[in-house]
Design an enzyme around this catalytic site. Sequence first.
Site, PDB file in Angstrom:
ATOM      1  N   CYS A  60       9.875  -5.561 -11.047  1.00 49.38           N
ATOM      2  CA  CYS A  60      11.396  -5.226 -11.827  1.00 49.38           C
ATOM      3  C   CYS A  60      12.555  -5.754 -11.820  1.00 49.38           C
ATOM      4  O   CYS A  60      13.718  -5.523 -12.874  1.00 49.38           O
ATOM      5  CB  CYS A  60      11.832  -4.173 -10.225  1.00 49.38           C
ATOM      6  SG  CYS A  60      12.579  -5.549  -8.756  1.00 49.38           S
ATOM      7  N   ILE A 106      -3.046 -10.153 -12.775  1.00 48.37           N
ATOM      8  CA  ILE A 106      -3.798  -8.351 -13.321  1.00 48.37           C
ATOM      9  C   ILE A 106      -4.641  -9.106 -15.045  1.00 48.37           C
ATOM     10  O   ILE A 106      -5.456  -9.100 -15.106  1.00 48.37           O
ATOM     11  CB  ILE A 106      -2.473  -8.136 -13.759  1.00 48.37           C
ATOM     12  CG1 ILE A 106      -2.651  -6.969 -12.557  1.00 48.37           C
ATOM     13  CG2 ILE A 106      -2.612  -6.279 -14.891  1.00 48.37           C
ATOM     14  CD1 ILE A 106      -0.989  -6.081 -12.597  1.00 48.37           C
ATOM     15  N   GLU A 107      -3.286 -10.451 -15.380  1.00 48.38           N
ATOM     16  CA  GLU A 107      -3.940 -11.032 -16.762  1.00 48.38           C
ATOM     17  C   GLU A 107      -5.342 -12.015 -16.382  1.00 48.38           C
ATOM     18  O   GLU A 107      -6.067 -11.845 -17.872  1.00 48.38           O
ATOM     19  CB  GLU A 107      -3.209 -12.118 -17.738  1.00 48.38           C
ATOM     20  CG  GLU A 107      -1.747 -11.426 -17.406  1.00 48.38           C
ATOM     21  CD  GLU A 107      -0.968 -11.530 -16.578  1.00 48.38           C
ATOM     22  OE1 GLU A 107       0.148 -11.946 -17.198  1.00 48.38           O
ATOM     23  OE2 GLU A 107      -1.358 -11.280 -15.314  1.00 48.38           O
ATOM     24  N   SER A 134       3.688  -0.053 -10.307  1.00 55.39           N
ATOM     25  CA  SER A 134       4.605  -1.130  -9.560  1.00 55.39           C
ATOM     26  C   SER A 134       4.431  -2.368 -10.028  1.00 55.39           C
ATOM     27  O   SER A 134       5.062  -3.692  -9.378  1.00 55.39           O
ATOM     28  CB  SER A 134       5.544  -0.645  -8.125  1.00 55.39           C
ATOM     29  OG  SER A 134       7.040  -0.980  -8.110  1.00 55.39           O
ATOM     30  N   SER A 181       8.773  -2.487  -1.699  1.00 57.75           N
ATOM     31  CA  SER A 181       8.144  -1.454  -2.038  1.00 57.75           C
ATOM     32  C   SER A 181       8.682  -0.075  -2.256  1.00 57.75           C
ATOM     33  O   SER A 181      10.199  -0.489  -3.276  1.00 57.75           O
ATOM     34  CB  SER A 181       7.472  -1.594  -0.295  1.00 57.75           C
ATOM     35  OG  SER A 181       6.333  -0.306  -0.395  1.00 57.75           O
ATOM     36  N   ASP A 195      -2.882  -7.067  -6.325  1.00 58.82           N
ATOM     37  CA  ASP A 195      -1.568  -8.111  -6.308  1.00 58.82           C
ATOM     38  C   ASP A 195      -1.980  -9.680  -5.733  1.00 58.82           C
ATOM     39  O   ASP A 195      -2.871  -9.969  -5.556  1.00 58.82           O
ATOM     40  CB  ASP A 195      -1.124  -7.340  -5.340  1.00 58.82           C
ATOM     41  CG  ASP A 195       0.535  -7.330  -5.278  1.00 58.82           C
ATOM     42  OD1 ASP A 195       0.738  -8.680  -5.496  1.00 58.82           O
ATOM     43  OD2 ASP A 195       1.194  -6.518  -5.204  1.00 58.82           O
ATOM     44  N   GLY A 214       0.428  -1.154  -0.015  1.00 60.17           N
ATOM     45  CA  GLY A 214      -0.520   0.175   0.101  1.00 60.17           C
ATOM     46  C   GLY A 214       0.828   1.066   0.040  1.00 60.17           C
ATOM     47  O   GLY A 214      -0.342   2.473   0.678  1.00 60.17           O
ATOM     48  N   GLY A 215       2.075   1.311  -0.575  1.00 62.41           N
ATOM     49  CA  GLY A 215       3.243   2.444  -0.230  1.00 62.41           C
ATOM     50  C   GLY A 215       1.883   3.458  -1.330  1.00 62.41           C
ATOM     51  O   GLY A 215       2.609   4.686  -1.185  1.00 62.41           O
TER      52      GLY A 215
END
EC number: 2.1.1.204
Length: 397
Positions: free
Chosen positions: A79, A57-58, A76, A367, A34, A14-15
């Site tokens: 990465c 998400i897909e 975000s 985060s 998420d 929740g950043g």
Amino acid sequence: MEGLRVLELYSGIGGMHFALKESGTPAQVVAAIDINTTANQIYKHNFPDTPVWNKTIEGITLDDFNKLSVDMIMMSPPCQPFTRLGLQGDIADPRTKSFLYILDLLPRLHKQPQFILLENVKGFESSSARERLVQTLMGCGYIFQEFMISPTTVGIPNSRLRYFLIAKISAENVSIQTKSKVFSAAPHPAQSEVPSDLSPPRPNPDQPVEKTHGGQVLFKLESLVEVQRKVSQNNDLSVRQLQDFLEPLTEENLKHYLLAPKTLLRYGLILDIVQPECRRSVCFTKGYGRYVEGTGSVLQCCRETEIESVFTGLDQLSEKDKLEQLLKLKLRYFTPREVANLMGFPPIFSFPKSISTAQQYKVLGNSLNVVVVARLLQLLLSEHFGCSDGGEELSVF
């Protein structure tokens, strides 16, 4: 401004939601998405009224996105495909699939979000995924700016260099790019950040542990450049001291965070040691507390002992004497609450009691810095966004 309907993708703990509140933006997060169940548990603990979707998400259809009818998307993406320590698979990495799915959906939404904010690691700025993002935004009529920012820019003594992009639908609906290059918001070019997905720079392995250079004793495995960079950072009065972010610990609680003897003996020479008066610390990663090398700084609690007196000639001692010397410093890990403080999380942020210390470090390492994102949101939502020329300094930083 009326309250914005915000969709938080890859929502973590929740950043970005906290950044919305920090920025003073009237907004409602209509969904946080998420696949990390631990992160979702922490998110729900702090934002019990926000719908948290524990799904890929897909797995969310175009119709689902249309029903949400959002004004802003904050995200975000994973990465790992872009970190310098990884394989740098970029768009060929399966973990990029969900992000590419979002880019495919964006032009097909009935109502395109007016605002977009994206965060990722250093390395994303030169990726094919970033090129796809830029092409999609321009095709949809967004104006945007890109940045490389570390929390030191906003006075927080922690290096966490990250790529950010903020985008807004152009009033003229023209496909232009507001900035032709990634904008660095670092205050001093000489204080370049260590890429946050890397370990601190390692010296030449042939360099002796103790070496005098112009009166400077290199008493640890550090290059002269590294020592000078740390001194420069500690002299930057625009950055607050670490002691402002520490929590009071009883002697009993302190014991839980002290570095183990075997850790001191094995990694003592490569530890990034800081004191409460320092104005710097290295990036905390998800392995902090479990691994030592390149995962974050450790704090020297015994200030009566000079660090030089401990490390000078340390390699000449027996293992027993080495340990005796290192224990004098009383080195400890930063607590999860302190790491959260350095990442800009407000005092009201907390963890459920069921979340272990190791899990707390892990989710914090994944985060982002709340204060940095809050400043970017203020810029994105300002009337002047997209109006200045490419050489103008950023007032929010």
